[in-house]
Write an enzyme that holds these catalytic residues in place. Structure first.
Site, PDB file in Angstrom:
ATOM      1  CE  LYS A   1       5.365  -9.603   3.745  1.00 51.04           C
ATOM      2  NZ  LYS A   1       4.335  -8.861   4.422  1.00 51.04           N
TER       3      LYS A   1
ATOM      4  CB  CYS B   1      10.696 -12.581  -9.774  1.00 52.98           C
ATOM      5  SG  CYS B   1      10.409 -11.282 -10.986  1.00 52.98           S
TER       6      CYS B   1
ATOM      7  CG  ASN C   1      14.162 -11.493  -7.636  1.00 50.09           C
ATOM      8  OD1 ASN C   1      13.573 -10.515  -8.082  1.00 50.09           O
ATOM      9  ND2 ASN C   1      14.411 -11.660  -6.345  1.00 50.09           N
TER      10      ASN C   1
ATOM     11  NE  ARG D   1      10.689 -13.346  -3.731  1.00 47.74           N
ATOM     12  CZ  ARG D   1      11.461 -12.625  -2.894  1.00 47.74           C
ATOM     13  NH1 ARG D   1      11.252 -12.716  -1.603  1.00 47.74           N
ATOM     14  NH2 ARG D   1      12.381 -11.807  -3.366  1.00 47.74           N
TER      15      ARG D   1
ATOM     16  CG  HIS E   1      -3.903  23.613   7.708  1.00 46.77           C
ATOM     17  ND1 HIS E   1      -3.931  24.956   7.993  1.00 46.77           N
ATOM     18  CD2 HIS E   1      -3.688  22.976   8.896  1.00 46.77           C
ATOM     19  CE1 HIS E   1      -3.715  25.135   9.295  1.00 46.77           C
ATOM     20  NE2 HIS E   1      -3.579  23.956   9.859  1.00 46.77           N
TER      21      HIS E   1
ATOM     22  CD  GLU F   1      -0.050  -0.114   8.490  1.00 43.62           C
ATOM     23  OE1 GLU F   1      -0.332  -1.331   8.433  1.00 43.62           O
ATOM     24  OE2 GLU F   1       0.738   0.447   7.706  1.00 43.62           O
TER      25      GLU F   1
HETATM   26  C1  AGP Z   1       2.946  -3.018   3.474  1.00 40.56           C
HETATM   27  O1  AGP Z   1       1.778  -3.694   3.604  1.00 40.56           O
HETATM   28  C2  AGP Z   1       3.573  -3.166   2.174  1.00 40.56           C
HETATM   29  N1  AGP Z   1       3.758  -4.502   1.817  1.00 40.56           N
HETATM   30  C3  AGP Z   1       4.837  -2.338   1.989  1.00 40.56           C
HETATM   31  O2  AGP Z   1       4.506  -0.999   2.183  1.00 40.56           O
HETATM   32  C4  AGP Z   1       5.994  -2.703   2.922  1.00 40.56           C
HETATM   33  O3  AGP Z   1       5.721  -2.264   4.214  1.00 40.56           O
HETATM   34  C5  AGP Z   1       7.265  -2.006   2.417  1.00 40.56           C
HETATM   35  O4  AGP Z   1       7.532  -2.485   1.127  1.00 40.56           O
HETATM   36  C6  AGP Z   1       8.458  -2.248   3.349  1.00 40.56           C
HETATM   37  O5  AGP Z   1       8.753  -3.608   3.383  1.00 40.56           O
HETATM   38  P1  AGP Z   1       9.797  -4.140   4.478  1.00 40.56           P
HETATM   39  O6  AGP Z   1       9.202  -3.896   5.833  1.00 40.56           O
HETATM   40  O7  AGP Z   1       9.952  -5.577   4.165  1.00 40.56           O
HETATM   41  O8  AGP Z   1      11.068  -3.344   4.282  1.00 40.56           O
END
Ligand code: AGP
Length: 606
Positions: free
Chosen positions: A601, A2, A104, A27, A502, A479
């Site tokens: 985020k 949050c 939060n 967030r 596989h 990725e």
């Molecule tokens: C990636 O686009 C995502 N938001 C998520 O996988 C992110 O990479 C992961 O939560 C790790 O976050 P950080 O790099 O802030 O630790």
């Protein structure tokens, strides 16, 4: 999870708080709320609403309440306990609406606390864990707000970043943190409180980061924290945290990927000596020289950077390396010896699973190194040493430019450790010179943006996608798939090309396109055989190939070209078209690209 905002200082329009809260909307954004103390009415006004902050603003304006307040607290939510309703939105309050709290984190022992408080006569109205905090403060309040908060927190198990105001002690804003990030933005005779710097930049760039188990008592002219704290200067400008005219932060941040590489390498490359200078490692440089095994720990996109780093460190620095994801590593019982170091990769520096793994390694006396983007974040403060990726503020939930910053930093770390070991001057110089050229090469790849948008249009009706790559580009396939999944909500899987036969090959048909990352590197021949396996079953293939490779056109349906560079560096070019493809696909499908559903985020709870 949050986002929290608080303010104390001068009488201000609550909409100032709404502006700050908007910068934290990534967030969590399923509901929002605000509470503000109005000194004229000696009352705390509050409004809570399901949906985005625009909804809240509309409800506040329709409330016809006096919008002037001081102090005030606001919250944007990512639900963990209780459905998405107006009542479960924050701020929460006690039986007599004397105390208002935004939170939060997760209160793990909320159920038994609630039961106890209900037996003592407290009336609960929401399903949210946070409400127990308000009733505990009500229980312990004897005229001093911070004293009641201190007693309350003693009963709480779990994680929290909280901000509290009360009409019983109105000239105070009391905040506290345990695991969830919280900072104070120091202004002239006013203080902002926020979950991260983006919310305060418009008002100040002087912040104090709260540490775990700290309570801050803030009043209009000063504040009290129980422990001395370093003043940290935020590198970023407000302008950098704006969209700069792009429709989405994600597109802006993809377009900043060349800049992110440039920032990461700036002032760190020594071309003549074929060396890399990483000031943040100076204090542990001799220890690193003796290390013979590296454990890299990260989550999500950051873990894919770590996987590419694993290949580099083994092949070019000659150090054995392993990668694990934070949420698993924290419960593994790895066999490690004193010549092992642990590297933690995180954009936010606040990811709970990665931090837990870090604290495990510290407990075992292992040297801990951080690769972090957010200055002053928990990971940066708790690791023994580290390197900032300097990617600037990354606002979109889907991580893009920070990933480039992580790859560039892992490449520099490989030279740093390699040159301490067997890596020869010529190889060091070669990698350093390729890194120096990289920002321009990355800019070159961005010129294909409109061609990639056309490809997204061509493939937008497909529901399933494979991403394949080998060696350095196997993590990039992971990725690419994650990016497409998290913002377009289409099914996508990344797999090392050699694994297709596989099992995954069973899914291939004309309705299941594959994006094949096949630069002209040491495994080119291998990935081409995988492409032929797919074509043999009628699967459409889009290739990410090295400019000048005309042959590939004969066997695939579409090609995106990237410039030639060193094999270990190709991931920093091959990923850019994948970020763009995912972006255009999500935008075409009309999704809220910067705020993908169900995500946030920085994942600050387990
Ligand atoms: C990636 O686009 C995502 N938001 C998520 O996988 C992110 O990479 C992961 O939560 C790790 O976050 P950080 O790099 O802030 O630790």
């Amino acid at each position: 999870m949050c986002g929290i905002v608080g303010y104390i200082g001068k009488n201000k329009d609550i909409r100032i708080g709404l502006e700050a809260l908007r910068r934290l909307e990534y967030r969590g954004y399923d509901s929002a709320g605000a509470a503000w103390y109005n000194s004229e009415k000696k009352e705390i006004f509050f409004v809570k609403k399901v949906g985005r902050i625009d909804n809240l603003e509309k409800a506040i304006l329709e409330s016809k309440l006096d919008l002037i307040g001081n102090p005030f607290i606001l919250h944007t939510r990512w639900a963990t306990h209780g459905g998405v309703t107006d009542i479960n939105a924050h701020p929460h309050f006690d039986c007599r609406k004397d105390f208002f709290v935004v939170h939060n984190g997760i209160i793990e022992n909320w159920a038994e606390l609630k039961e106890k408080l209900m037996k003592e006569g407290h009336k609960f109205i929401s399903e949210c864990d946070t409400e127990v905090i308000t009733h505990l403060i009500e229980k312990y309040f004897q005229g001093n707000l911070e004293e009641a908060v201190r007693k309350t927190l003693k009963e709480i198990q779990g994680t929290y970043g909280i901000a509290v105001i009360s009409k019983k002690d109105p000239q105070k804003l009391v905040v506290a943190r345990l695991s969830s990030p919280l900072l104070l933005g120091m202004g002239r005779e006013e203080t902002f409180v926020a979950s991260d710097p983006a919310a305060v930049i418009a008002h100040t760039r002087q912040v104090i980061n709260l540490d775990d188990n700290e309570i801050a008592v803030i009043n209009p002219n000063n504040f009290l924290i129980l422990k001395e704290k370093p003043l940290v200067q935020i590198e970023w400008t407000l302008e950098e945290a704006e969209k700069k005219g792009y429709p989405h932060f994600m597109l802006k941040e993809i377009m900043e990927e060349p800049e992110a590489i440039k920032n990461a390498i700036r002032g760190r490359l020594m071309a003549e000596e074929g060396l890399v200078k990483l000031g943040g490692l100076d204090s542990v440089s001799e220890k690193l020289r003796k290390i013979n095994h590296l454990i890299l720990v990260a989550c999500g996109t950051a873990s894919f950077a770590a996987r590419a780093g694993e290949y580099m460190l083994e092949e070019y620095a000659g150090i054995s390396a392993e990668v694990d994801i934070g949420s698993e590593f924290r419960y593994r019982k790895p066999v490690i010896d004193k010549d092992t170091a642990a590297i933690f990769v995180s954009q936010s520096g606040e990811t709970a699973d990665t931090l837990a793994a870090l604290r495990e390694m510290r407990e075992k006396g292992i040297l801990t190194i951080g690769i972090t983007n957010v200055v002053g974040s928990t990971q940066a403060r708790e690791t023994d040493a580290g390197v900032y990726t300097r990617s600037g503020p990354e606002i979109a939930v889907a991580s893009t430019k920070a990933f480039l910053g992580q790859l560039a930093t892992l490449t520099m770390l490989t030279v740093y450790l390699g040159r301490q070991r067997e890596m020869a001057l010529v190889m060091g110089k070669r990698i350093v010179s390729e890194l120096t050229k990289l920002p321009e090469l990355a800019k070159d790849v961005l010129k294909s943006a409109s061609a990639i948008e056309k490809l997204a249009k061509k493939y937008k009706d497909y529901k399933n996608f494979w991403f394949i790559g080998r060696k350095y580009n196997a993590p990039i396939a992971l990725e690419g798939a994650l990016k497409l999944k998290e913002i377009s909500y289409l099914h996508a899987e990344g797999v090392a090309g050699g694994e297709l036969k596989h099992g995954p090959l069973a899914l291939i048909d004309e309705n299941f396109p594959t994006i094949a990352i096949c630069p002209s590197d040491s495994v080119y021949g291998k990935i081409v055989s995988n492409i032929e396996e797919i074509k043999a079953r009628g699967g459409p293939v889009i290739a990410i190939a090295t400019r000048g490779n005309e042959d590939i056109r004969k066997i695939v349906d579409d090609v995106i070209y990237i410039p030639k560079t060193l094999e270990m560096i190709t991931p920093m070019l091959s990923v850019i078209p994948l970020h763009l493809f995912a972006y255009y696909m999500a935008a075409l499908l009309g999704h809220d690209v910067d705020h993908p559903k169900n995500l946030a985020k920085s994942v600050t709870v387990e």
